[in-house]
Design a protein around this motif. Structure first.
Motif, PDB file in Angstrom:
ATOM      1  N   MET B  37     -28.421   0.772  16.276  1.00  0.00           N
ATOM      2  CA  MET B  37     -27.370   0.186  15.453  1.00  0.00           C
ATOM      3  C   MET B  37     -27.523   0.593  13.988  1.00  0.00           C
ATOM      4  O   MET B  37     -26.538   0.786  13.280  1.00  0.00           O
ATOM      5  CB  MET B  37     -27.471  -1.325  15.523  1.00  0.00           C
ATOM      6  CG  MET B  37     -26.490  -1.951  16.433  1.00  0.00           C
ATOM      7  SD  MET B  37     -26.937  -3.638  16.599  1.00  0.00           S
ATOM      8  CE  MET B  37     -26.862  -3.749  18.353  1.00  0.00           C
ATOM      9  N   ALA B  40     -26.092   4.004  13.698  1.00  0.00           N
ATOM     10  CA  ALA B  40     -24.641   3.971  13.843  1.00  0.00           C
ATOM     11  C   ALA B  40     -23.980   3.396  12.596  1.00  0.00           C
ATOM     12  O   ALA B  40     -22.926   3.866  12.172  1.00  0.00           O
ATOM     13  CB  ALA B  40     -24.267   3.151  15.071  1.00  0.00           C
ATOM     14  N   THR B  43     -23.612   6.017   9.976  1.00  0.00           N
ATOM     15  CA  THR B  43     -22.456   6.869  10.248  1.00  0.00           C
ATOM     16  C   THR B  43     -21.172   6.239   9.742  1.00  0.00           C
ATOM     17  O   THR B  43     -20.373   6.888   9.083  1.00  0.00           O
ATOM     18  CB  THR B  43     -22.338   7.099  11.760  1.00  0.00           C
ATOM     19  OG1 THR B  43     -23.517   7.724  12.210  1.00  0.00           O
ATOM     20  CG2 THR B  43     -21.147   7.943  12.067  1.00  0.00           C
ATOM     21  N   ASP B  44     -20.984   4.950  10.050  1.00  0.00           N
ATOM     22  CA  ASP B  44     -19.734   4.288   9.681  1.00  0.00           C
ATOM     23  C   ASP B  44     -19.570   4.222   8.175  1.00  0.00           C
ATOM     24  O   ASP B  44     -18.509   4.542   7.648  1.00  0.00           O
ATOM     25  CB  ASP B  44     -19.708   2.866  10.254  1.00  0.00           C
ATOM     26  CG  ASP B  44     -19.574   2.887  11.753  1.00  0.00           C
ATOM     27  OD1 ASP B  44     -19.184   3.931  12.273  1.00  0.00           O
ATOM     28  OD2 ASP B  44     -19.871   1.869  12.382  1.00  0.00           O
ATOM     29  N   ALA B  48     -18.180   8.234   7.214  1.00  0.00           N
ATOM     30  CA  ALA B  48     -16.726   8.077   7.112  1.00  0.00           C
ATOM     31  C   ALA B  48     -16.311   7.878   5.659  1.00  0.00           C
ATOM     32  O   ALA B  48     -15.301   8.435   5.210  1.00  0.00           O
ATOM     33  CB  ALA B  48     -16.279   6.893   7.965  1.00  0.00           C
ATOM     34  N   PHE B  79     -10.244  -0.677   6.560  1.00  0.00           N
ATOM     35  CA  PHE B  79     -10.377  -1.160   7.938  1.00  0.00           C
ATOM     36  C   PHE B  79     -11.748  -0.821   8.492  1.00  0.00           C
ATOM     37  O   PHE B  79     -12.408  -1.667   9.103  1.00  0.00           O
ATOM     38  CB  PHE B  79      -9.297  -0.535   8.828  1.00  0.00           C
ATOM     39  CG  PHE B  79      -7.946  -1.130   8.629  1.00  0.00           C
ATOM     40  CD1 PHE B  79      -7.805  -2.483   8.353  1.00  0.00           C
ATOM     41  CD2 PHE B  79      -6.808  -0.359   8.709  1.00  0.00           C
ATOM     42  CE1 PHE B  79      -6.561  -3.038   8.166  1.00  0.00           C
ATOM     43  CE2 PHE B  79      -5.563  -0.905   8.511  1.00  0.00           C
ATOM     44  CZ  PHE B  79      -5.429  -2.236   8.244  1.00  0.00           C
ATOM     45  N   LEU B  80     -12.193   0.417   8.283  1.00  0.00           N
ATOM     46  CA  LEU B  80     -13.498   0.812   8.835  1.00  0.00           C
ATOM     47  C   LEU B  80     -14.610  -0.023   8.223  1.00  0.00           C
ATOM     48  O   LEU B  80     -15.516  -0.471   8.921  1.00  0.00           O
ATOM     49  CB  LEU B  80     -13.758   2.294   8.581  1.00  0.00           C
ATOM     50  CG  LEU B  80     -13.001   3.260   9.465  1.00  0.00           C
ATOM     51  CD1 LEU B  80     -13.450   4.672   9.182  1.00  0.00           C
ATOM     52  CD2 LEU B  80     -13.234   2.941  10.920  1.00  0.00           C
ATOM     53  N   THR B  83     -14.320  -3.608   9.740  1.00  0.00           N
ATOM     54  CA  THR B  83     -14.490  -3.820  11.175  1.00  0.00           C
ATOM     55  C   THR B  83     -15.848  -3.359  11.685  1.00  0.00           C
ATOM     56  O   THR B  83     -16.361  -3.955  12.626  1.00  0.00           O
ATOM     57  CB  THR B  83     -13.391  -3.110  11.961  1.00  0.00           C
ATOM     58  OG1 THR B  83     -13.387  -1.737  11.618  1.00  0.00           O
ATOM     59  CG2 THR B  83     -12.056  -3.713  11.676  1.00  0.00           C
ATOM     60  N   SER B  84     -16.433  -2.313  11.101  1.00  0.00           N
ATOM     61  CA  SER B  84     -17.663  -1.812  11.722  1.00  0.00           C
ATOM     62  C   SER B  84     -18.837  -2.775  11.555  1.00  0.00           C
ATOM     63  O   SER B  84     -19.624  -2.911  12.503  1.00  0.00           O
ATOM     64  CB  SER B  84     -17.993  -0.416  11.217  1.00  0.00           C
ATOM     65  OG  SER B  84     -18.434  -0.460   9.900  1.00  0.00           O
ATOM     66  N   ILE B  86     -18.567  -6.000  11.602  1.00  0.00           N
ATOM     67  CA  ILE B  86     -18.286  -7.072  12.559  1.00  0.00           C
ATOM     68  C   ILE B  86     -18.619  -6.606  13.972  1.00  0.00           C
ATOM     69  O   ILE B  86     -19.239  -7.336  14.757  1.00  0.00           O
ATOM     70  CB  ILE B  86     -16.815  -7.500  12.442  1.00  0.00           C
ATOM     71  CG1 ILE B  86     -16.538  -8.007  11.041  1.00  0.00           C
ATOM     72  CG2 ILE B  86     -16.479  -8.557  13.455  1.00  0.00           C
ATOM     73  CD1 ILE B  86     -15.090  -8.308  10.802  1.00  0.00           C
ATOM     74  N   ALA B  87     -18.233  -5.371  14.300  1.00  0.00           N
ATOM     75  CA  ALA B  87     -18.525  -4.860  15.639  1.00  0.00           C
ATOM     76  C   ALA B  87     -20.027  -4.727  15.845  1.00  0.00           C
ATOM     77  O   ALA B  87     -20.544  -5.054  16.924  1.00  0.00           O
ATOM     78  CB  ALA B  87     -17.834  -3.513  15.832  1.00  0.00           C
ATOM     79  N   THR B  88     -20.745  -4.261  14.817  1.00  0.00           N
ATOM     80  CA  THR B  88     -22.201  -4.131  14.952  1.00  0.00           C
ATOM     81  C   THR B  88     -22.855  -5.488  15.116  1.00  0.00           C
ATOM     82  O   THR B  88     -23.765  -5.667  15.930  1.00  0.00           O
ATOM     83  CB  THR B  88     -22.770  -3.416  13.719  1.00  0.00           C
ATOM     84  OG1 THR B  88     -22.063  -2.205  13.534  1.00  0.00           O
ATOM     85  CG2 THR B  88     -24.219  -3.113  13.913  1.00  0.00           C
ATOM     86  N   ALA B  90     -21.458  -8.147  16.383  1.00  0.00           N
ATOM     87  CA  ALA B  90     -21.137  -8.651  17.727  1.00  0.00           C
ATOM     88  C   ALA B  90     -22.007  -7.974  18.774  1.00  0.00           C
ATOM     89  O   ALA B  90     -22.474  -8.616  19.723  1.00  0.00           O
ATOM     90  CB  ALA B  90     -19.656  -8.417  18.023  1.00  0.00           C
ATOM     91  N   THR B  91     -22.266  -6.662  18.591  1.00  0.00           N
ATOM     92  CA  THR B  91     -23.136  -5.971  19.538  1.00  0.00           C
ATOM     93  C   THR B  91     -24.546  -6.540  19.502  1.00  0.00           C
ATOM     94  O   THR B  91     -25.166  -6.777  20.540  1.00  0.00           O
ATOM     95  CB  THR B  91     -23.174  -4.474  19.221  1.00  0.00           C
ATOM     96  OG1 THR B  91     -21.859  -4.008  19.001  1.00  0.00           O
ATOM     97  CG2 THR B  91     -23.785  -3.707  20.355  1.00  0.00           C
TER      98      THR B  91
END
Lengths: 94, 135
Positions: B37, B40, B43-44, B48, B79-80, B83-84, B86-88, B90-91
């Motif tokens: 994570m 990752a 990267t985000d 980006a 957005f990126l 959201t990223s 939050i997604a991380t 949640a993972t």
């Protein structure tokens, strides 16, 4: 220069796809897929500039939102086994 | 001026590509889902962010339709960046409650899934503390 960036993005996506295929747990695969989605957003934007058509940025915005919703949905399904499950014990289903 | 803008765009795009490749390599090489994570997330944020900043510099220097393209680039970036994490998060939350034990140098936990989720994670925590004391 956009072509070089797009090539780097594709290589990074292949590496992330290796992790999605190898990943020992489902969380590794979800993480890799979310990462591939982020790279796809950037790739769509770069391809729009490469072709001289910045209209592609609208597609990138839509893809960013769909990617986030999809990741959260898959994670919720893995964690609770049900997309309609309450997010805490005893809570209302959302 | 023209050359400076081109050079700045090159530098931003190549720095973004470097971060993308480093993060992807980390996702392949690191030992468990929590360390992956970290790669990752780099990267985000940096990959980006720098690439979209390069596109933004290219657009702003080219003139033309100033309203449409930079606003969309900033929207994608926003957005990126929202959201990223939050997604991380949640993972990470799903992996912890699913019974993945964090990798430690003491050999506790290998990223493998545990049979009994709740018990396994608390046992992993105490094991980690013991491992830290002995090493």
């Amino acid at each position: 220069m956009f072509a070089v960036t797009a090539a780097a993005l594709l290589v990074a996506m292949v590496l992330a796809m290796c992790r999605a295929l190898l990943g020992p747990t489902a969380y590794d695969r979800v993480l890799a897929l979310n990462n591939i989605g982020t790279k796809t957003v950037v790739l769509i934007a770069v391809l729009g500039f490469l072709n001289g058509r910045p209209d592609f940025l609208d597609l990138a915005i839509a893809y960013a939102l769909i990617n986030f919703i999809g990741t959260i949905a898959v994670l919720k399904y893995i964690e609770y086994g049900d997309l309609g499950a309450p997010s805490r014990p005893g809570g209302e289903a959302d | 001026m023209e050359m400076a803008v081109t050079a700045l765009t090159w530098v931003l795009l190549m720095a973004g590509a470097f971060f993308l490749l480093t993060g992807a390599l980390g996702m392949v090489r690191l030992p468990d889902v929590f360390t992956r994570m970290h790669a990752a997330g780099m990267t985000d944020t940096m990959g980006a962010g720098l690439i979209l900043a390069g596109l933004l510099v290219h657009t702003l220097a080219g003139g033309g339709d100033l309203a449409a393209v930079p606003v969309r680039l900033l929207l994608i970036l926003g957005f990126l960046w929202f959201t990223s994490p939050i997604a991380t998060h949640a993972t990470a939350k799903a992996a912890l409650s699913g019974g993945v034990r964090p990798f430690t140098l003491a050999g506790e936990g290998s990223g493998a899934r545990e049979p009994a989720p709740g018990e396994a994670f608390s046992a992993g925590q105490s094991g980690e503390r013991e491992g830290g004391a002995t090493s």
